[in-house]
Enzyme design. Structure first.
Site, PDB file in Angstrom:
ATOM      1  N   ILE A 217       0.836  -1.212   0.000  1.00 27.61           N
ATOM      2  CA  ILE A 217       0.000   0.000   0.000  1.00 27.61           C
ATOM      3  C   ILE A 217       0.869   1.259   0.000  1.00 27.61           C
ATOM      4  O   ILE A 217       0.541   2.258  -0.637  1.00 27.61           O
ATOM      5  CB  ILE A 217      -0.981  -0.036   1.204  1.00 27.61           C
ATOM      6  CG1 ILE A 217      -2.053  -1.109   0.958  1.00 27.61           C
ATOM      7  CG2 ILE A 217      -1.609   1.328   1.452  1.00 27.61           C
ATOM      8  CD1 ILE A 217      -2.979  -1.359   2.112  1.00 27.61           C
ATOM      9  N   GLU A 243      10.190 -18.949  19.849  1.00 32.26           N
ATOM     10  CA  GLU A 243       9.189 -19.479  20.796  1.00 32.26           C
ATOM     11  C   GLU A 243       8.394 -20.632  20.179  1.00 32.26           C
ATOM     12  O   GLU A 243       7.240 -20.848  20.528  1.00 32.26           O
ATOM     13  CB  GLU A 243       8.216 -18.376  21.280  1.00 32.26           C
ATOM     14  CG  GLU A 243       8.874 -17.118  21.807  1.00 32.26           C
ATOM     15  CD  GLU A 243       9.844 -17.355  22.954  1.00 32.26           C
ATOM     16  OE1 GLU A 243       9.713 -18.385  23.639  1.00 32.26           O
ATOM     17  OE2 GLU A 243      10.746 -16.520  23.155  1.00 32.26           O
ATOM     18  N   THR A 245       8.420 -22.656  16.183  1.00 29.47           N
ATOM     19  CA  THR A 245       8.074 -22.235  14.822  1.00 29.47           C
ATOM     20  C   THR A 245       6.590 -22.509  14.534  1.00 29.47           C
ATOM     21  O   THR A 245       5.919 -23.240  15.278  1.00 29.47           O
ATOM     22  CB  THR A 245       8.921 -23.019  13.788  1.00 29.47           C
ATOM     23  OG1 THR A 245       8.570 -24.398  13.885  1.00 29.47           O
ATOM     24  CG2 THR A 245      10.417 -22.835  14.013  1.00 29.47           C
TER      25      THR A 245
HETATM   26  C1  FAD Z   1      16.454 -13.431  16.963  1.00 27.94           C
HETATM   27  C2  FAD Z   1      16.346 -14.730  17.697  1.00 27.94           C
HETATM   28  C3  FAD Z   1      16.441 -14.751  19.076  1.00 27.94           C
HETATM   29  C4  FAD Z   1      16.350 -15.956  19.768  1.00 27.94           C
HETATM   30  N1  FAD Z   1      16.458 -15.983  21.139  1.00 27.94           N
HETATM   31  C5  FAD Z   1      16.509 -17.165  21.787  1.00 27.94           C
HETATM   32  C6  FAD Z   1      16.768 -17.226  23.192  1.00 27.94           C
HETATM   33  O1  FAD Z   1      16.906 -16.207  23.871  1.00 27.94           O
HETATM   34  N2  FAD Z   1      16.875 -18.451  23.776  1.00 27.94           N
HETATM   35  C7  FAD Z   1      16.736 -19.591  23.081  1.00 27.94           C
HETATM   36  O2  FAD Z   1      16.832 -20.662  23.663  1.00 27.94           O
HETATM   37  N3  FAD Z   1      16.467 -19.578  21.752  1.00 27.94           N
HETATM   38  C8  FAD Z   1      16.365 -18.385  21.095  1.00 27.94           C
HETATM   39  N4  FAD Z   1      16.118 -18.362  19.739  1.00 27.94           N
HETATM   40  C9  FAD Z   1      16.032 -19.625  19.029  1.00 27.94           C
HETATM   41  C10 FAD Z   1      14.640 -19.975  18.496  1.00 27.94           C
HETATM   42  O3  FAD Z   1      13.802 -20.366  19.529  1.00 27.94           O
HETATM   43  C11 FAD Z   1      14.877 -21.060  17.441  1.00 27.94           C
HETATM   44  O4  FAD Z   1      15.408 -20.404  16.286  1.00 27.94           O
HETATM   45  C12 FAD Z   1      13.617 -21.833  17.092  1.00 27.94           C
HETATM   46  O5  FAD Z   1      13.212 -22.655  18.164  1.00 27.94           O
HETATM   47  C13 FAD Z   1      13.833 -22.734  15.856  1.00 27.94           C
HETATM   48  O6  FAD Z   1      14.991 -23.505  15.978  1.00 27.94           O
HETATM   49  P1  FAD Z   1      16.068 -23.498  14.777  1.00 27.94           P
HETATM   50  O7  FAD Z   1      16.329 -22.087  14.391  1.00 27.94           O
HETATM   51  O8  FAD Z   1      17.224 -24.332  15.213  1.00 27.94           O
HETATM   52  O9  FAD Z   1      15.340 -24.178  13.563  1.00 27.94           O
HETATM   53  P2  FAD Z   1      15.114 -25.763  13.316  1.00 27.94           P
HETATM   54  O10 FAD Z   1      14.537 -26.396  14.520  1.00 27.94           O
HETATM   55  O11 FAD Z   1      16.350 -26.334  12.728  1.00 27.94           O
HETATM   56  O12 FAD Z   1      13.981 -25.704  12.216  1.00 27.94           O
HETATM   57  C14 FAD Z   1      14.244 -25.430  10.830  1.00 27.94           C
HETATM   58  C15 FAD Z   1      12.960 -25.620  10.070  1.00 27.94           C
HETATM   59  O13 FAD Z   1      12.538 -26.992  10.202  1.00 27.94           O
HETATM   60  C16 FAD Z   1      11.196 -27.022  10.697  1.00 27.94           C
HETATM   61  N5  FAD Z   1      10.975 -28.189  11.550  1.00 27.94           N
HETATM   62  C17 FAD Z   1      11.752 -28.631  12.571  1.00 27.94           C
HETATM   63  N6  FAD Z   1      11.194 -29.705  13.145  1.00 27.94           N
HETATM   64  C18 FAD Z   1      10.033 -29.933  12.482  1.00 27.94           C
HETATM   65  C19 FAD Z   1       8.989 -30.890  12.601  1.00 27.94           C
HETATM   66  N7  FAD Z   1       9.014 -31.853  13.541  1.00 27.94           N
HETATM   67  N8  FAD Z   1       7.952 -30.819  11.732  1.00 27.94           N
HETATM   68  C20 FAD Z   1       7.885 -29.848  10.782  1.00 27.94           C
HETATM   69  N9  FAD Z   1       8.837 -28.921  10.621  1.00 27.94           N
HETATM   70  C21 FAD Z   1       9.895 -28.963  11.464  1.00 27.94           C
HETATM   71  C22 FAD Z   1      11.034 -25.740  11.483  1.00 27.94           C
HETATM   72  O14 FAD Z   1       9.658 -25.413  11.664  1.00 27.94           O
HETATM   73  C23 FAD Z   1      11.801 -24.768  10.610  1.00 27.94           C
HETATM   74  O15 FAD Z   1      10.967 -24.339   9.563  1.00 27.94           O
HETATM   75  C24 FAD Z   1      16.157 -17.152  19.045  1.00 27.94           C
HETATM   76  C25 FAD Z   1      16.060 -17.121  17.640  1.00 27.94           C
HETATM   77  C26 FAD Z   1      16.140 -15.924  16.968  1.00 27.94           C
HETATM   78  C27 FAD Z   1      16.013 -15.934  15.476  1.00 27.94           C
END
Ligand code: FAD
Length: 263
Positions: A217, A243, A245
């Site tokens: 927009i 928190e 995905t």
């Molecule tokens: C800016 C930022 C701040 C953060 N702060 C914190 C913090 O303070 N403390 C902390 O502990 N964490 C923190 N996190 C981590 C965040 O909680 C994780 O990034 C999130 O839980 C996803 O984990 P991952 O990034 O390892 O992705 P992965 O778990 O590797 O997932 C990758 C993809 O695979 C998919 N996937 C995984 N398992 C499945 C399944 N069983 N079925 C379908 N799809 C699946 C996911 O949905 C995603 O699309 C932070 C992340 C960011 C980006």
């Protein structure tokens, strides 16, 4: 919680706290840890054992409070996120880091339950923040659509823009009601796992759609740092990831529907 090799699957974490007399000795690495650089202490989840589950043997977790300055605990700079640029994340390493049993939060091996309790609260907070930010950015778009003129008319009069406004406010109100309903259940101590997951899922996906429409927009100005819209668009992206995905929220919702039927 989060480690380079263990994100959504927290129980696969490698950080381990080994008992040594009345102490625990912690080894492992965490990443993406928000604000650890300014914190006086961290709340750490570490594996402390194993148990039999529906999915075979899985790790049990324990929660620890670890003070900054504890020998073996180091906070390193993390990565640079495009979402929430003012929000720093860090890498934590634990190398023979010794803490006493006094530093255990809750029960030994009871960390998963504690983690889930907190995630309930933080997911609801994410949903509420998404609703608030969507309303803010919607108000900006409404004002823009009423004032910005092309072809001699306010762009809000074009159906392509007006219908976007209609869809956005409908989705925002729907996310608001889902969030309020989940919060109402929590306030009354009623089961709320699925309503919270639904609120987090819908509100974070709604915010992504809304911020994308608002960029459209605004036209080119929507992408300029001077207009602040691009910041809302960037910041919205992380809400579908942290928190738990969107996919994990869908698992929680599907599981709660199927389990009572034996699925
Ligand atoms: C800016 C930022 C701040 C953060 N702060 C914190 C913090 O303070 N403390 C902390 O502990 N964490 C923190 N996190 C981590 C965040 O909680 C994780 O990034 C999130 O839980 C996803 O984990 P991952 O990034 O390892 O992705 P992965 O778990 O590797 O997932 C990758 C993809 O695979 C998919 N996937 C995984 N398992 C499945 C399944 N069983 N079925 C379908 N799809 C699946 C996911 O949905 C995603 O699309 C932070 C992340 C960011 C980006």
């Amino acid at each position: 919680m989060t480690e380079p090799e263990a994100g959504s699957d927290v129980r696969s974490m490698r950080t381990f706290a080994r008992r040594d007399g009345s102490d625990f000795v912690i080894d492992g690495t965490k990443h993406f840890i928000s604000h650890a650089d300014i914190a006086d202490f961290v709340i750490l989840f570490a594996a402390t054992g194993e148990e039999e589950t529906r999915r075979g043997r899985r790790k049990t977790l324990t929660c620890f409070l670890v003070d900054k300055g504890t020998p073996g605990f180091t906070v390193h700079a993390g990565y640079r996120s495009v979402s929430h640029r003012g929000y720093r994340n860090c890498i934590l390493t634990f190398d023979d880091c010794r803490v006493s049993a006094f530093h255990v939060l809750g029960k030994v091996d009871g960390g998963l339950e504690l983690m889930n309790q907190w995630l309930f609260a933080t997911r609801l907070t994410v949903a509420a923040m998404c609703v608030g930010r969507a309303r803010r950015v919607f108000d900006l778009a409404l004002d823009w659509a009423a004032k910005r003129r092309q072809f001699g008319e306010p762009i809000g009069r074009f159906q392509g823009t007006g219908f976007k406004l209609a869809d956005m406010i409908t989705e925002i109100d729907a996310a608001d009601w889902l969030t309020l309903h989940a919060a109402w259940l929590v306030d009354r101590g009623l089961p709320a796992e699925r309503p919270i997951a639904q609120a987090k899922l819908f509100a974070s996906e709604m915010l992504a759609r809304v911020t994308d429409h608002v960029v459209q927009i605004y036209g080119g100005m929507g992408l300029m740092e001077e207009a602040s819209i691009e910041r809302h668009w960037r910041d919205a992206r992380v809400e579908r990831i942290w928190e738990g995905t969107s996919e994990i929220q869908r698992h929680i919702i599907a599981r709660s529907l199927l389990r009572p039927l034996g699925g």
